[in-house]
Scaffold this active site. Structure first.
Site, mmCIF file in Angstrom:
data_model
loop_
_atom_site.group_PDB
_atom_site.id
_atom_site.type_symbol
_atom_site.label_atom_id
_atom_site.label_comp_id
_atom_site.label_asym_id
_atom_site.label_seq_id
_atom_site.Cartn_x
_atom_site.Cartn_y
_atom_site.Cartn_z
ATOM 1 N N ASP A 104 7.362 14.549 -5.483
ATOM 2 C CA ASP A 104 7.010 13.904 -4.653
ATOM 3 C C ASP A 104 7.546 13.003 -4.203
ATOM 4 O O ASP A 104 8.384 12.218 -3.956
ATOM 5 C CB ASP A 104 6.960 12.197 -6.488
ATOM 6 C CG ASP A 104 6.205 11.082 -5.476
ATOM 7 O OD1 ASP A 104 5.603 9.980 -6.565
ATOM 8 O OD2 ASP A 104 5.595 11.228 -4.682
ATOM 9 N N LYS B 141 2.259 7.918 2.203
ATOM 10 C CA LYS B 141 3.706 7.105 3.612
ATOM 11 C C LYS B 141 3.316 6.756 5.066
ATOM 12 O O LYS B 141 2.605 6.933 6.095
ATOM 13 C CB LYS B 141 5.034 6.128 3.030
ATOM 14 C CG LYS B 141 4.596 5.457 1.481
ATOM 15 C CD LYS B 141 6.182 5.360 1.207
ATOM 16 C CE LYS B 141 5.891 5.262 -0.571
ATOM 17 N NZ LYS B 141 5.644 2.732 -0.114
ATOM 18 N N TYR C 244 8.551 6.163 -10.386
ATOM 19 C CA TYR C 244 6.962 5.499 -9.684
ATOM 20 C C TYR C 244 6.344 6.957 -9.401
ATOM 21 O O TYR C 244 7.070 7.164 -8.110
ATOM 22 C CB TYR C 244 7.397 4.551 -8.969
ATOM 23 C CG TYR C 244 6.022 3.995 -8.781
ATOM 24 C CD1 TYR C 244 5.749 3.872 -7.382
ATOM 25 C CD2 TYR C 244 5.711 3.181 -9.949
ATOM 26 C CE1 TYR C 244 4.301 3.610 -7.456
ATOM 27 C CE2 TYR C 244 4.484 2.536 -10.023
ATOM 28 C CZ TYR C 244 3.736 2.487 -8.335
ATOM 29 O OH TYR C 244 2.115 0.971 -8.437
HETATM 30 P P1 KE4 Z 1 0.410 4.892 -3.590
HETATM 31 O O1 KE4 Z 1 -0.518 4.939 -3.803
HETATM 32 O O2 KE4 Z 1 1.175 3.656 -3.640
HETATM 33 O O3 KE4 Z 1 0.334 4.932 -1.884
HETATM 34 O O4 KE4 Z 1 1.578 6.046 -3.336
HETATM 35 C C1 KE4 Z 1 2.195 5.411 -5.243
HETATM 36 C C2 KE4 Z 1 3.697 6.773 -4.607
HETATM 37 C C3 KE4 Z 1 3.609 7.171 -5.592
HETATM 38 N N1 KE4 Z 1 4.931 8.095 -5.370
HETATM 39 C C4 KE4 Z 1 6.478 7.553 -4.608
HETATM 40 C C5 KE4 Z 1 7.567 8.020 -4.534
HETATM 41 C C6 KE4 Z 1 5.902 5.836 -4.484
HETATM 42 O O5 KE4 Z 1 6.602 5.337 -3.893
HETATM 43 C C7 KE4 Z 1 4.761 5.206 -3.925
HETATM 44 C C8 KE4 Z 1 4.767 4.363 -4.130
HETATM 45 N N2 KE4 Z 1 6.012 3.533 -3.519
HETATM 46 C C9 KE4 Z 1 5.850 1.719 -3.893
HETATM 47 C C10 KE4 Z 1 6.842 1.472 -3.623
HETATM 48 N N3 KE4 Z 1 8.328 1.692 -3.847
HETATM 49 C C11 KE4 Z 1 4.571 0.927 -3.007
HETATM 50 C C12 KE4 Z 1 4.813 -0.528 -2.987
HETATM 51 C C13 KE4 Z 1 3.576 -0.897 -3.896
HETATM 52 O O6 KE4 Z 1 3.882 -0.815 -5.130
HETATM 53 O O7 KE4 Z 1 3.157 -2.044 -3.434
#
Ligand code: KE4
Length: 431
Positions: free
Chosen positions: A239, A267, A144
């Site tokens: 990533d 994060k 993801y």
């Molecule tokens: P954000 O757009 O949510 O800040 O980041 C996206 C993203 C990109 N790359 C990786 C490896 C990530 O884990 C994420 C976001 N992680 C999820 C939890 N696995 C966010 C939680 C959510 O979607 O509410």
């Protein structure tokens, strides 16, 4: 556990917000409960609106490396707020932030701040396409990278949890430019690279997967990606939104000794405020406007409050010499006691961990990729999640997410967590 107020708030929220939440995985759908509405958090604890206190292993999905509401972060944000919350103009702190990121992650020679991990990954693939003048990208099934159109193809995290890894609303033209390979299977990438020779702009990978649950790279997988990308002049994007500053000060790339061409961050870099970043080789980053022609912008990019929180986070990471040793020791306690319990009782669970991120899969086999992650018994996970919640332990509400440790999780709290876990597993497997 009393949760009347969370229930009432959830009913009210659903009247105004799609699904009652501002991010799908928070809805607790896959664990058969309604979400807890959180009132406050401190250190390793969160309290919900009904006054229940939990040991928190979600940590806002990764940012809380030092626990919630760390005094230094709170102080930095408070102080910054008195000087104004946003200017839409450059500030000195953005330079200090960029310098600190470059120092911690040497593969980053130039870095652009954005407001989320999604913005970082979307920008990174646009940049790779601009730099290579190629259109295809390769991602891995179950990984993801945020909710950008190019990534919601066989996506992990909440998309996998809700069974919508391929979201509607993505134009066929975008779908056809996203090729998917199998994580930990170099051959699957080589096959795509030969079929689509000279047409692939980038390979984007979570160097340690968190979004299928935690899945470490096999020996040679990341180095194999590096060599393949070098051979075929493909931009290798790590990533590290989740693994950056989580697994080492220099992220997974430091841990595994592999230098990507572009790194995406999020994060932890924001200390809990909305921050993302992408950076890498100067030769590539010089394509980014206004230095180059590749356009990317953001009203709140480099926001002074977010920079204050993020910069304090990175200072603490730089100062705390034994940080990752201490997090590793904490992770080891959880892993060894859980694996030992499962072995002694024949519980069909698999514990994957790298440093302070881990997942206990409800399957007996090794979990190394999407198809093996999918063998997990999600109903068993849901029952385990509910039992742990009742016992005051707050895990990620999905089998396909990672849990996170912080410096604030004391050994006593880990022992307490293990007691709850043993009770829940014994009940689940009637041992
Ligand atoms: P954000 O757009 O949510 O800040 O980041 C996206 C993203 C990109 N790359 C990786 C490896 C990530 O884990 C994420 C976001 N992680 C999820 C939890 N696995 C966010 C939680 C959510 O979607 O509410």
């Amino acid at each position: 556990m009393k949760n009347g107020k969370s229930k009432r708030l959830f009913d009210l929220a659903k009247k105004h917000i799609p699904g009652g939440v501002n991010s799908p995985v928070r809805a607790f759908k896959s664990v058969g409960l309604g979400p807890l509405f959180i009132q406050k958090a401190k250190g390793p604890f969160v309290w919900d609106v009904d006054g229940n206190k939990f040991i928190d292993f979600v940590g806002s999905w990764g940012p809380m490396l030092f626990g919630h509401a760390h005094p230094r972060i709170v102080k930095a944000v408070k102080r910054a707020a008195t000087w104004g919350t946003s200017f839409g103009a450059p500030t000195e702190l953005e330079i200090k932030m960029a310098e600190r990121i470059k120092k911690l992650v040497p593969s980053i020679e130039s870095v652009r701040m954005v407001n989320s991990g999604t913005e970082a990954t979307m920008s990174a693939i646009r940049l790779a396409r601009a730099f290579t003048r190629r259109e295809k990208i390769v991602k891995f099934e179950g990984c993801y990278h945020g909710h950008g159109d190019s990534f919601l193809i066989k996506a992990g995290s909440g998309a996998l949890t809700l069974g919508i890894p391929d979201s509607p609303g993505i134009p066929q033209g975008v779908v056809s430019n996203t090729l998917t390979a199998t994580f930990n299977d170099l051959e699957s990438v080589r096959a795509l690279a030969s079929t689509w020779k000279d047409q692939i702009a980038a390979v984007i990978v979570e160097p340690v997967v968190g979004n299928m649950g935690c899945i470490p790279p096999r020996e040679g997988f990341l180095s194999g990606l590096r060599s393949l990308c070098d051979e075929q002049k493909i931009v290798l994007i790590f990533d590290e939104v989740m693994t950056g500053f989580r697994l080492a000060a220099g992220g997974a790339q430091e841990l595994f000794g592999i230098k990507p061409d572009i790194t995406t961050l999020g994060k932890i870099i924001g200390g809990g405020l909305p921050v993302g970043a992408y950076g890498g080789k100067k030769e590539i980053m010089s394509m980014v406007a206004p230095e180059g022609p590749m356009y990317q912008a953001g009203t709140l990019s480099g926001n002074p409050l977010a920079m204050a929180a993020g910069y304090e986070m990175l200072r603490m990471i730089s100062e705390y010499r034994l940080l990752y040793k201490s997090l590793e020791a904490k992770g080891k306690i959880l892993e060894e006691e859980t694996v030992d319990l499962a072995k002694r009782n024949g519980f069909p669970v698999r514990f994957n961990r790298v440093g302070s991120m881990f997942t206990m899969f409800f399957t007996a086999g090794h979990v190394t990729d999407y198809s093996t992650a999918k063998t997990a018994d999600t109903a068993k996970f849901a029952a385990y999640f509910r039992a742990m919640l009742e016992d005051g332990v707050y895990l990620a509400p999905s089998q396909f997410e990672a849990a996170f440790l912080s410096t604030s999780h004391s050994e006593r709290l880990l022992e307490r967590t293990l007691k709850s876990s043993k009770r829940a597993l014994r009940h689940l497997f009637r041992a």
